[in-house]
Scaffold this active site. Structure first.
Site: not given
Length: 690
Positions: A12, A15, A394, A587, A591
């Site tokens: 459920c 639930c 990039d 990458d 970065d």
């Protein structure tokens, strides 16, 4: 430390929400129920958590799971067992209906047939309703179905009482089948997990469990076997199939010195692999854990549906009480007619259609993305991807291959080409950057690290090292200006690396990088998908950036950037996004700051990179930028199915609530409004898996 518990019998969705909410109210700061996988992740007292779960739903069995252990055959209870109760109940129901309506029998025997048929399918619902009500959990579907069916018995509508419970359980049966299918689609990833490893000890090879292998051990991977752990090939060559990890359909060749990730299928040759990571840190384990835990980060739509159901059900129950009592008390209407209408409303009011189908769509979308080589770390990120308005890439390793080759060496002053190439290679000896690798490859000789006495990285500029008593600086044009080095080569076309020896300009090397085959296609697809602006952020020279931007049709480019410059530009782009998302694709290694700062950070080609997996919201498991528009398409399909389900469910439910209040709907119609529409929504949700 977080702990996973298996919630056996959790069928459920409402639930699941109540369990999570109850745990948080009882002081568990970190508590997340993943309905799609049937798991609870908590930090805190496990025994206390078990007691709370039992109070919320007595039908749920809590089972402790070993950390990082996943059983690929464990999909919860088998829904087919429900047929042992449904089929006999259906037979008794048909017999009872024939006796009552065809043969006009209406005695204690016929009543008994209906009672037995009712108890076969309804005993669990009745038990849960009583136990949950004692614990204060009223208004769940067990309570609603119990009141509605017992009320039908009370007014003499035995067939409808049995029919409601019977078809409710038939609906549960089909829902559970659909849920299991979704769970299996995710847990099917575990088929990539090898059951054993061939551990090499001296001249012998023994089969052991992958979890018993340590870093540095040697293992053999035979043809037809999956790689059990991440490692490095130290002997042999073979063709391998990595499609299940990266979505890349074309097999590739691996040889000595190549990295090999767990889950990859070895097709022909015999490989000796030196293990680099233990099982729990290996790629396939981390992939599965990421996908499995992704449902904990809920999308806004999921959170709204949860809040909506909290108020919707009590309102409908209150309306049912008013309908059952006011007309008979105030206007003297027949009690049985209005009680019947109230029962119809109770059947309709169960919120499970929304609570089940919406998370199922997101869960399926995350699983679908994983099979395409796109790891999405949460439903919220999947939602955000579909709203991408600005995408920043990039350059190196993202739009270009990141495989550099030396194309020209220019020596200046009294230096020669061999000298500057040697100085560059030694200065870059400790770097793994693609440009550094290209310089070392061009040097082609073994690097004697004893010649390197000092080494300093200058972020955004280059490196400085002490080699054979000389101070060597290697880097970009900004490096020359930073240290006021006299030079006459500010504008060289291409990617240029300069070298300085003891403060004197020694020359430069031009290296080239190739644009990826699918880069242009990616940009075109992003525009079709509604992305308004596509830009490139790079630390490379303006000339190189301009050339690439023109070739693939970018809107803007920003060149010669330091890491902090990229962050500043992303923040400026954020002001232009309107109501969409700013996505940065890099990458995942150098970065990391800008990936973390963007609305949505995507790590490209960074499978196995700890930095990528930790920092990015989405990890593309190969180096293909074209996976980004594919991810956006999956996201948009998820959003469309979610809206279809919400509209379908609300229109049907609200229409039947109104008609039920007016006495225009029978309990059979209410069954369609509840079970029928839930099934339609669930089956519609399963379309995302195709």
């Amino acid at each position: 430390m977080s702990k996973k518990l298996k919630l056996k019998g959790l069928d459920c969705a409402n639930c699941a929400y109540k369990i999570e909410n109850a745990l948080k109210k009882e002081g568990f700061e970190s508590a997340s129920v993943n309905f799609a996988t049937g798991e609870l992740t908590i930090e805190g007292d496990i025994e206390k958590a078990k007691n709370i779960v039992k109070k919320v739903d007595s039908g749920v069995e809590v089972i402790e799971k070993e950390e990082h252990h996943h059983d690929c055959h464990d999909h919860g209870e088998d829904p087919k067992k429900m047929l042992y109760f449904i089929v006999p109940s259906l037979i008794l129901f048909v017999i009872g209906v024939l006796l009552r309506y065809y043969y006009n029998y209406d005695n204690i025997f016929v009543f008994g047939i209906f009672v037995v048929g009712y108890m076969l399918v309804g005993w669990k619902v009745l038990r849960n309703a009583v136990v949950n009500s004692i614990h204060g959990n009223v208004f769940d579907e067990n309570f609603l179905m119990t009141i509605a069916t017992l009320g039908a018995f009370a007014i003499g509508e035995y067939p409808e009482a049995v029919g409601v419970m019977l078809f409710y359980m038939v609906g549960e049966f089909f829902q559970n089948l659909s849920i299991n299918r979704s769970r299996k689609s995710i847990k099917g990833l575990l088929a990539l997990k090898a059951d054993y490893a061939n551990l090499k000890i001296g001249d012998k090879t023994i089969k052991v469990k992958p979890e018993d292998v340590k870093v540095g051990d040697l293992i053999l991977v035979k043809p037809g076997e999956r790689v059990p752990l991440d490692g490095l090939v130290i002997e042999g060559s073979s063709t391998v199939d990595s499609s299940a990890l990266t979505g890349e359909s074309i097999p590739r060749v691996v040889k000595e010195g190549d990295e090999l990730l767990s889950g990859i299928l070895n097709l022909n040759g015999l490989l000796t692999v030196k293990v680099a990571k233990e099982l729990k840190e290996s790629t396939i384990s981390r992939i599965f854990e990421l996908v499995e835990n992704a449902s904990a980060r809920k999308a806004k739509t999921e959170r709204f549906i949860t809040r909506f159901s909290r108020y919707y059900t009590p309102i409908v129950v209150g309306l049912a009480v008013l309908i059952a009592t006011i007309p008979p008390l105030v206007f003297g209407e027949p009690l049985s007619n209005w009680v019947y209408r109230a029962l119809v409303l109770l059947v309709i009011s169960c919120p499970c259609a929304l609570m089940l189908s919406i998370p199922l769509v997101y869960f399926g979308g995350i699983g679908k993305s994983a099979r395409e080589g796109i790891l999405v770390k949460g439903s919220n990120f999947l939602d955000a991807l579909g709203k991408a308005r600005i995408v920043a890439f990039d350059k190196t390793g993202t739009l270009t291959k990141g495989v550099f080759k030396t194309v020209q060496i220019v020596a200046k002053n009294s230096f020669n080409k061999d000298e500057i190439l040697k100085f560059m290679a030694l200065a870059e000896a400790h770097s793994s950057h693609p440009i550094a690798n290209a310089l070392k490859e061009a040097y082609g000789k073994e690097i004697n690290e004893n010649e390197i006495k000092e080494h300093e990285e200058i972020p955004g500029y280059g490196v400085r090292a002490k080699i054979n008593g000389k101070e060597i600086m290697v880097g970009n044009d900004r490096l020359l200006h930073k240290f006021n080095i006299e030079h006459d080569t500010c504008h060289v076309k291409g990617t240029v690396v300069h070298v300085v020896v003891d403060g004197e300009y020694a020359g430069y090397i031009i290296i080239s990088d190739e644009i990826k085959k699918d880069a242009l296609e990616t940009i075109q697809e992003l525009r079709k998908l509604g992305v308004k602006k596509i830009v490139m952020l790079t630390g490379d020279s303006k000339d190189v950036a301009e050339e690439i931007a023109k070739k693939i049709g970018l809107d803007e480019f920003y060149a010669e950037l330091l890491p902090e410059d990229k962050v500043n530009i992303i923040e400026k782009l954020g002001a232009e996004k309107e109501n969409g998302t700013v996505v940065f694709v890099g990458d995942g290694i150098n970065d990391a700051p800008v990936i973390a700062r963007s609305d949505l950070g995507v790590a490209m080609g960074a499978l196995g990179s700890d930095v990528a997996i930790e920092t990015a919201d989405i990890v593309i498991m190969d180096d293909k930028p074209s996976k980004l528009p594919l991810g956006i398409k999956i996201s948009k399909k998820v959003q469309n199915i979610v809206m279809e389900n919400i509209i379908l469910i609300l229109i049907v439910k609200l229409s039947f609530v109104l008609l039920g209040a007016l006495g225009q709907v029978t309990i059979w119609g209410a069954i369609f409004a509840d079970v029928g529409v839930a099934l339609l929504a669930v089956f519609n949700s399963m379309r995302i898996l195709k």
